[in-house]
Write a protein that holds these residues in place. Structure first.
Motif, PDB file in Angstrom:
ATOM      1  N   MET A   1       0.834  -1.183   0.000  1.00 64.81           N
ATOM      2  CA  MET A   1       0.000   0.000   0.000  1.00 64.81           C
ATOM      3  C   MET A   1       0.880   1.248   0.000  1.00 64.81           C
ATOM      4  N   GLU A   2       0.421   2.252  -0.662  1.00 61.49           N
ATOM      5  CA  GLU A   2       1.104   3.542  -0.710  1.00 61.49           C
ATOM      6  C   GLU A   2       0.837   4.318   0.588  1.00 61.49           C
ATOM      7  N   PRO A   3       1.735   5.238   0.959  1.00 56.91           N
ATOM      8  CA  PRO A   3       1.516   6.032   2.173  1.00 56.91           C
ATOM      9  C   PRO A   3       0.136   6.708   2.240  1.00 56.91           C
ATOM     10  N   LYS A   4      -0.331   7.243   1.139  1.00 58.49           N
ATOM     11  CA  LYS A   4      -1.637   7.906   1.132  1.00 58.49           C
ATOM     12  C   LYS A   4      -2.748   6.936   1.531  1.00 58.49           C
ATOM     13  N   GLN A   5      -2.684   5.717   1.026  1.00 55.08           N
ATOM     14  CA  GLN A   5      -3.700   4.711   1.348  1.00 55.08           C
ATOM     15  C   GLN A   5      -3.600   4.289   2.817  1.00 55.08           C
ATOM     16  N   ILE A   6      -2.378   4.195   3.323  1.00 54.85           N
ATOM     17  CA  ILE A   6      -2.196   3.817   4.727  1.00 54.85           C
ATOM     18  C   ILE A   6      -2.768   4.894   5.642  1.00 54.85           C
ATOM     19  N   VAL A   7      -2.562   6.150   5.302  1.00 52.44           N
ATOM     20  CA  VAL A   7      -3.124   7.236   6.114  1.00 52.44           C
ATOM     21  C   VAL A   7      -4.653   7.183   6.087  1.00 52.44           C
ATOM     22  N   GLN A   8      -5.235   6.827   4.959  1.00 53.62           N
ATOM     23  CA  GLN A   8      -6.693   6.673   4.903  1.00 53.62           C
ATOM     24  C   GLN A   8      -7.147   5.583   5.877  1.00 53.62           C
ATOM     25  N   LYS A   9      -6.424   4.474   5.941  1.00 54.03           N
ATOM     26  CA  LYS A   9      -6.738   3.397   6.891  1.00 54.03           C
ATOM     27  C   LYS A   9      -6.497   3.858   8.326  1.00 54.03           C
ATOM     28  N   TRP A  10      -5.433   4.651   8.538  1.00 51.36           N
ATOM     29  CA  TRP A  10      -5.135   5.210   9.854  1.00 51.36           C
ATOM     30  C   TRP A  10      -6.314   6.057  10.347  1.00 51.36           C
ATOM     31  N   VAL A  11      -6.869   6.885   9.464  1.00 50.10           N
ATOM     32  CA  VAL A  11      -8.013   7.728   9.814  1.00 50.10           C
ATOM     33  C   VAL A  11      -9.203   6.865  10.218  1.00 50.10           C
ATOM     34  N   GLU A  12      -9.438   5.782   9.499  1.00 54.53           N
ATOM     35  CA  GLU A  12     -10.547   4.885   9.841  1.00 54.53           C
ATOM     36  C   GLU A  12     -10.365   4.328  11.257  1.00 54.53           C
ATOM     37  N   ALA A  13      -9.152   3.897  11.585  1.00 53.35           N
ATOM     38  CA  ALA A  13      -8.869   3.375  12.926  1.00 53.35           C
ATOM     39  C   ALA A  13      -9.020   4.480  13.974  1.00 53.35           C
ATOM     40  N   PHE A  14      -8.514   5.673  13.665  1.00 49.29           N
ATOM     41  CA  PHE A  14      -8.635   6.815  14.578  1.00 49.29           C
ATOM     42  C   PHE A  14     -10.105   7.091  14.877  1.00 49.29           C
ATOM     43  N   ASN A  15     -10.921   7.101  13.847  1.00 51.56           N
ATOM     44  CA  ASN A  15     -12.336   7.424  14.033  1.00 51.56           C
ATOM     45  C   ASN A  15     -13.096   6.342  14.781  1.00 51.56           C
ATOM     46  N   LYS A  16     -12.563   5.149  14.864  1.00 51.69           N
ATOM     47  CA  LYS A  16     -13.145   4.091  15.705  1.00 51.69           C
ATOM     48  C   LYS A  16     -12.698   4.244  17.152  1.00 51.69           C
ATOM     49  N   GLY A  17     -11.680   5.072  17.379  1.00 49.38           N
ATOM     50  CA  GLY A  17     -11.145   5.227  18.729  1.00 49.38           C
ATOM     51  C   GLY A  17     -10.448   3.969  19.212  1.00 49.38           C
ATOM     52  N   ASP A  18      -9.813   3.255  18.297  1.00 49.30           N
ATOM     53  CA  ASP A  18      -9.195   1.959  18.597  1.00 49.30           C
ATOM     54  C   ASP A  18      -7.680   2.097  18.684  1.00 49.30           C
ATOM     55  N   ALA A  19      -7.167   2.243  19.901  1.00 48.32           N
ATOM     56  CA  ALA A  19      -5.724   2.430  20.110  1.00 48.32           C
ATOM     57  C   ALA A  19      -4.930   1.212  19.666  1.00 48.32           C
ATOM     58  N   ASP A  20      -5.474   0.012  19.864  1.00 48.22           N
ATOM     59  CA  ASP A  20      -4.771  -1.203  19.438  1.00 48.22           C
ATOM     60  C   ASP A  20      -4.589  -1.217  17.925  1.00 48.22           C
ATOM     61  N   GLU A  21      -5.661  -0.927  17.205  1.00 48.23           N
ATOM     62  CA  GLU A  21      -5.597  -0.941  15.741  1.00 48.23           C
ATOM     63  C   GLU A  21      -4.674   0.159  15.222  1.00 48.23           C
ATOM     64  N   ILE A  22      -4.794   1.347  15.783  1.00 48.06           N
ATOM     65  CA  ILE A  22      -3.985   2.460  15.275  1.00 48.06           C
ATOM     66  C   ILE A  22      -2.503   2.227  15.545  1.00 48.06           C
ATOM     67  N   ALA A  23      -2.170   1.584  16.659  1.00 46.19           N
ATOM     68  CA  ALA A  23      -0.762   1.322  16.986  1.00 46.19           C
ATOM     69  C   ALA A  23      -0.107   0.415  15.953  1.00 46.19           C
ATOM     70  N   GLU A  24      -0.872  -0.418  15.290  1.00 47.35           N
ATOM     71  CA  GLU A  24      -0.313  -1.343  14.307  1.00 47.35           C
ATOM     72  C   GLU A  24       0.224  -0.634  13.060  1.00 47.35           C
ATOM     73  N   PHE A  25      -0.080   0.623  12.903  1.00 48.46           N
ATOM     74  CA  PHE A  25       0.436   1.382  11.760  1.00 48.46           C
ATOM     75  C   PHE A  25       1.867   1.886  11.991  1.00 48.46           C
ATOM     76  N   TYR A  26       2.378   1.747  13.229  1.00 51.74           N
ATOM     77  CA  TYR A  26       3.671   2.320  13.609  1.00 51.74           C
ATOM     78  C   TYR A  26       4.754   1.256  13.732  1.00 51.74           C
ATOM     79  N   SER A  27       5.990   1.653  13.430  1.00 49.47           N
ATOM     80  CA  SER A  27       7.139   0.778  13.669  1.00 49.47           C
ATOM     81  C   SER A  27       7.397   0.718  15.172  1.00 49.47           C
ATOM     82  N   GLU A  28       8.171  -0.263  15.598  1.00 50.89           N
ATOM     83  CA  GLU A  28       8.450  -0.437  17.031  1.00 50.89           C
ATOM     84  C   GLU A  28       9.128   0.781  17.642  1.00 50.89           C
ATOM     85  N   ASP A  29       9.951   1.481  16.863  1.00 51.14           N
ATOM     86  CA  ASP A  29      10.691   2.629  17.396  1.00 51.14           C
ATOM     87  C   ASP A  29      10.211   3.958  16.801  1.00 51.14           C
TER      88      ASP A  29
END
Length: 118
Positions: A1-29
């Motif tokens: 997926m391209e960065p733009k598409q990932i940010v769209q998915k990030w927004v969907e997770a943000f709008n669900k208020g799901d910290a577990d899901e949103i954290a999966e978009f980030y690297s460990e560091d």
């Protein structure tokens, strides 16, 4: 997926208020620096930051624009109560390694009746 598409998915997770899901978009560091706050370092700390924020206020991200330049995506957003901001996301290997956000903290705190630090 391209960065733009990932940010769209990030927004969907943000709008669900799901910290577990949103954290999966980030690297460990990863680093998340909302410029009104101190930088948050590491996936675990970023997850906790979102959990705390989702518990403190109901937040909704309405996308105005998402731009992409190579491994960067820029999100221009608003929310239903009129606050606006933007976020810059840097990606490596399909995950966020750095995020910086710009928004008006005082307006946010006042709008959500949260305490204003002295």
């Amino acid at each position: 997926m391209e960065p733009k598409q990932i940010v769209q998915k990030w927004v969907e997770a943000f709008n669900k208020g799901d910290a577990d899901e949103i954290a999966e978009f980030y690297s460990e560091d990863a680093v998340n620096h909302q410029v009104a706050n101190e930088p948050v370092v590491g996936k675990k700390a970023i997850k906790q930051m979102f959990a705390d924020e989702f518990a403190a206020a109901e937040m909704v991200c309405i996308v105005e624009n998402i731009f992409q330049d190579s491994q960067w995506a820029i999100l221009e957003w608003k929310d239903p109560i009129g606050l606006r901001g933007c976020g810059f996301f840097q990606f490596e290997n399909g995950v966020i390694v750095f995020q910086r956000g710009y928004w008006d903290k005082l307006s946010f705190l006042q709008a959500h009746n949260l305490p204003i630090p002295s």
